[in-house]
Design an enzyme around this catalytic site. Structure first.
Site, PDB file in Angstrom:
ATOM      1  N   ASP A  16      12.328   3.394  -0.581  1.00  0.00           N
ATOM      2  CA  ASP A  16      11.743   3.378   0.757  1.00  0.00           C
ATOM      3  C   ASP A  16      10.843   4.601   0.877  1.00  0.00           C
ATOM      4  O   ASP A  16      11.312   5.745   0.747  1.00  0.00           O
ATOM      5  CB  ASP A  16      12.895   3.446   1.781  1.00  0.00           C
ATOM      6  CG  ASP A  16      12.402   3.482   3.212  1.00  0.00           C
ATOM      7  OD1 ASP A  16      11.180   3.659   3.451  1.00  0.00           O
ATOM      8  OD2 ASP A  16      13.248   3.341   4.112  1.00  0.00           O
ATOM      9  N   ILE A  17       9.576   4.388   1.148  1.00  0.00           N
ATOM     10  CA  ILE A  17       8.610   5.495   1.144  1.00  0.00           C
ATOM     11  C   ILE A  17       8.897   6.535   2.242  1.00  0.00           C
ATOM     12  O   ILE A  17       8.526   7.697   2.107  1.00  0.00           O
ATOM     13  CB  ILE A  17       7.161   4.950   1.250  1.00  0.00           C
ATOM     14  CG1 ILE A  17       6.161   5.971   0.695  1.00  0.00           C
ATOM     15  CG2 ILE A  17       6.817   4.534   2.671  1.00  0.00           C
ATOM     16  CD1 ILE A  17       4.797   5.407   0.396  1.00  0.00           C
ATOM     17  N   ASN A  30      -3.554  -0.778   9.683  1.00  0.00           N
ATOM     18  CA  ASN A  30      -4.620  -1.723  10.038  1.00  0.00           C
ATOM     19  C   ASN A  30      -5.787  -0.946  10.650  1.00  0.00           C
ATOM     20  O   ASN A  30      -5.648   0.229  10.978  1.00  0.00           O
ATOM     21  CB  ASN A  30      -4.093  -2.805  10.988  1.00  0.00           C
ATOM     22  CG  ASN A  30      -3.409  -2.202  12.207  1.00  0.00           C
ATOM     23  OD1 ASN A  30      -4.035  -1.499  13.002  1.00  0.00           O
ATOM     24  ND2 ASN A  30      -2.114  -2.447  12.340  1.00  0.00           N
ATOM     25  N   GLY A  38       6.033  -4.213   8.363  1.00  0.00           N
ATOM     26  CA  GLY A  38       6.005  -3.702   6.995  1.00  0.00           C
ATOM     27  C   GLY A  38       6.162  -2.189   6.924  1.00  0.00           C
ATOM     28  O   GLY A  38       6.876  -1.571   7.729  1.00  0.00           O
ATOM     29  N   VAL A  39       5.463  -1.599   5.978  1.00  0.00           N
ATOM     30  CA  VAL A  39       5.610  -0.166   5.740  1.00  0.00           C
ATOM     31  C   VAL A  39       5.066   0.638   6.929  1.00  0.00           C
ATOM     32  O   VAL A  39       5.586   1.717   7.259  1.00  0.00           O
ATOM     33  CB  VAL A  39       4.956   0.222   4.389  1.00  0.00           C
ATOM     34  CG1 VAL A  39       3.460   0.166   4.418  1.00  0.00           C
ATOM     35  CG2 VAL A  39       5.434   1.587   3.914  1.00  0.00           C
ATOM     36  N   ASP A  40       4.066   0.104   7.605  1.00  0.00           N
ATOM     37  CA  ASP A  40       3.487   0.754   8.789  1.00  0.00           C
ATOM     38  C   ASP A  40       4.568   0.943   9.861  1.00  0.00           C
ATOM     39  O   ASP A  40       4.758   2.050  10.401  1.00  0.00           O
ATOM     40  CB  ASP A  40       2.348  -0.138   9.301  1.00  0.00           C
ATOM     41  CG  ASP A  40       1.403   0.548  10.272  1.00  0.00           C
ATOM     42  OD1 ASP A  40       1.618   1.731  10.564  1.00  0.00           O
ATOM     43  OD2 ASP A  40       0.453  -0.102  10.731  1.00  0.00           O
ATOM     44  N   SER A 123      -1.767  -3.502   0.689  1.00  0.00           N
ATOM     45  CA  SER A 123      -2.262  -4.897   0.811  1.00  0.00           C
ATOM     46  C   SER A 123      -1.360  -5.950   0.172  1.00  0.00           C
ATOM     47  O   SER A 123      -1.629  -7.147   0.301  1.00  0.00           O
ATOM     48  CB  SER A 123      -3.688  -5.060   0.230  1.00  0.00           C
ATOM     49  OG  SER A 123      -4.642  -4.474   1.069  1.00  0.00           O
ATOM     50  N   GLY A 125       1.640  -6.889   0.835  1.00  0.00           N
ATOM     51  CA  GLY A 125       2.650  -7.503   1.698  1.00  0.00           C
ATOM     52  C   GLY A 125       1.973  -8.483   2.648  1.00  0.00           C
ATOM     53  O   GLY A 125       1.439  -9.514   2.224  1.00  0.00           O
ATOM     54  N   TYR A 127      -0.854  -8.462   4.039  1.00  0.00           N
ATOM     55  CA  TYR A 127      -2.263  -8.719   3.753  1.00  0.00           C
ATOM     56  C   TYR A 127      -2.481  -9.624   2.540  1.00  0.00           C
ATOM     57  O   TYR A 127      -3.616  -9.977   2.222  1.00  0.00           O
ATOM     58  CB  TYR A 127      -3.039  -7.408   3.621  1.00  0.00           C
ATOM     59  CG  TYR A 127      -3.438  -6.790   4.960  1.00  0.00           C
ATOM     60  CD1 TYR A 127      -3.100  -7.401   6.162  1.00  0.00           C
ATOM     61  CD2 TYR A 127      -4.167  -5.604   5.018  1.00  0.00           C
ATOM     62  CE1 TYR A 127      -3.461  -6.846   7.391  1.00  0.00           C
ATOM     63  CE2 TYR A 127      -4.547  -5.043   6.242  1.00  0.00           C
ATOM     64  CZ  TYR A 127      -4.194  -5.672   7.428  1.00  0.00           C
ATOM     65  OH  TYR A 127      -4.577  -5.123   8.633  1.00  0.00           O
TER      66      TYR A 127
HETATM   67  N1  AR6 Z   1       8.713   1.634   1.710  1.00  0.00           N
HETATM   68  C1  AR6 Z   1       7.945   1.237   0.674  1.00  0.00           C
HETATM   69  N2  AR6 Z   1       7.318   0.044   0.641  1.00  0.00           N
HETATM   70  C2  AR6 Z   1       7.499  -0.769   1.704  1.00  0.00           C
HETATM   71  C3  AR6 Z   1       8.292  -0.432   2.829  1.00  0.00           C
HETATM   72  C4  AR6 Z   1       8.917   0.842   2.795  1.00  0.00           C
HETATM   73  N3  AR6 Z   1       9.679   1.267   3.804  1.00  0.00           N
HETATM   74  N4  AR6 Z   1       8.258  -1.470   3.703  1.00  0.00           N
HETATM   75  C5  AR6 Z   1       7.498  -2.441   3.161  1.00  0.00           C
HETATM   76  N5  AR6 Z   1       7.049  -2.023   1.947  1.00  0.00           N
HETATM   77  P1  AR6 Z   1       2.807  -4.246   4.075  1.00  0.00           P
HETATM   78  P2  AR6 Z   1      -0.116  -4.609   3.832  1.00  0.00           P
HETATM   79  C6  AR6 Z   1       6.176  -2.724   0.969  1.00  0.00           C
HETATM   80  O1  AR6 Z   1       2.946  -5.622   4.628  1.00  0.00           O
HETATM   81  O2  AR6 Z   1       0.076  -5.804   2.971  1.00  0.00           O
HETATM   82  C7  AR6 Z   1       1.199  -3.988   8.895  1.00  0.00           C
HETATM   83  O3  AR6 Z   1       1.539  -4.750   9.998  1.00  0.00           O
HETATM   84  C8  AR6 Z   1       6.041  -4.229   1.068  1.00  0.00           C
HETATM   85  O4  AR6 Z   1       7.164  -4.867   0.462  1.00  0.00           O
HETATM   86  O5  AR6 Z   1       3.567  -3.150   4.709  1.00  0.00           O
HETATM   87  O6  AR6 Z   1      -1.138  -3.595   3.434  1.00  0.00           O
HETATM   88  C9  AR6 Z   1      -0.045  -3.118   9.128  1.00  0.00           C
HETATM   89  O7  AR6 Z   1      -0.132  -2.685  10.461  1.00  0.00           O
HETATM   90  C10 AR6 Z   1       4.754  -4.447   0.271  1.00  0.00           C
HETATM   91  O8  AR6 Z   1       5.036  -4.451  -1.134  1.00  0.00           O
HETATM   92  O9  AR6 Z   1       1.237  -3.768   4.067  1.00  0.00           O
HETATM   93  C11 AR6 Z   1      -1.163  -4.059   8.764  1.00  0.00           C
HETATM   94  O10 AR6 Z   1      -1.507  -4.894   9.861  1.00  0.00           O
HETATM   95  C12 AR6 Z   1       3.924  -3.192   0.577  1.00  0.00           C
HETATM   96  O11 AR6 Z   1       4.841  -2.253   1.150  1.00  0.00           O
HETATM   97  C13 AR6 Z   1      -0.582  -4.885   7.645  1.00  0.00           C
HETATM   98  O12 AR6 Z   1       0.823  -4.859   7.838  1.00  0.00           O
HETATM   99  C14 AR6 Z   1       2.789  -3.402   1.555  1.00  0.00           C
HETATM  100  O13 AR6 Z   1       3.187  -4.349   2.526  1.00  0.00           O
HETATM  101  C15 AR6 Z   1      -0.878  -4.285   6.285  1.00  0.00           C
HETATM  102  O14 AR6 Z   1      -0.451  -5.158   5.275  1.00  0.00           O
END
Ligand code: AR6
Length: 184
Positions: A16-17, A30, A38-40, A123, A125, A127
């Site tokens: 977990d980052i 975004n 997600g991670v955001d 991107s 997840g 995206y």
């Molecule tokens: N630690 C590490 N990696 C993570 C964590 C965490 N705590 N949580 C999720 N991931 P995503 P995107 C992984 O969807 O595709 C948001 O709503 C996840 O499994 O977080 O760039 C933003 O506001 C995946 O492998 O980001 C944007 O609207 C990776 O992080 C949109 O999502 C990225 O997934 C961005 O989408």
């Protein structure tokens, strides 16, 4: 798995980052810097409201660019917010934009004199970027950057699950076998 390119160690880890202790962690944000899932969502939850207050002041971030806030309650002192492309089939400049998101984040870390940085799989997840292509571009960009820039000692790629880790692992091995880099 890790490899050293010049002065920079590039490392893969599962986790977990928000628990990272590097000087900066990168947020996959975004364009409105409005927070999300997600991670955001995880970074804003763990870091507290001061991060969103700074994001509001900054106002936004175009795809492929990066901005910086402090880390709030996180162990990392800074959060670098970057915006990866939404994957729409691969012919909409997605690869350049994804590489730019990594490069601009690294440039910001150098500019701020930060010795270490942790990336999520931008991107890959919500995206929708195919994970193998996202992993290839992520690692290639960081390797190229480390060849051309000094300053950052440690770049960590934090993969949220074993499956994503395995894909990064295999892309990393492929990239290392095609270049003269020391891996361990
Ligand atoms: N630690 C590490 N990696 C993570 C964590 C965490 N705590 N949580 C999720 N991931 P995503 P995107 C992984 O969807 O595709 C948001 O709503 C996840 O499994 O977080 O760039 C933003 O506001 C995946 O492998 O980001 C944007 O609207 C990776 O992080 C949109 O999502 C990225 O997934 C961005 O989408």
């Amino acid at each position: 798995m890790e490899a050293k390119i010049n002065q920079t160690t590039i490392m893969l880890a599962c986790g977990d980052i928000t628990a990272e202790t590097t000087a900066a962690i990168v947020n996959a944000a975004n364009e409105r810097l409005a927070g999300g899932a997600g991670v955001d969502g995880a970074i804003h939850r763990a870091g507290g409201p001061s991060i969103m207050a700074q994001c509001r002041k900054i106002g936004g971030c175009p795809t492929g660019q990066a901005v910086i806030t402090t880390g709030g309650n996180l162990q990392a002192k800074y959060v670098i917010h970057t915006v990866g492309p939404i994957y729409r089939g691969g012919n909409r400049n997605e690869a350049n934009l994804l590489q730019s998101a990594y490069r601009e984040s690294l440039k910001l870390a150098v500019k701020k004199n930060l010795p270490s940085i942790s990336f999520p799989a931008i991107s890959a997840g919500i995206y929708g970027y195919p994970v193998d292509e996202a992993a290839h571009l992520a690692l290639k960009t960081c390797i190229e950057f480390a060849r051309e820039n000094t300053g950052i000692r440690l770049v960590r790629h934090i993969l949220f699950n074993q499956q994503t880790y395995e894909i990064f692992f295999s892309e990393f091995k492929k990239l290392l076998s095609t270049g003269a880099m020391e891996a361990k």
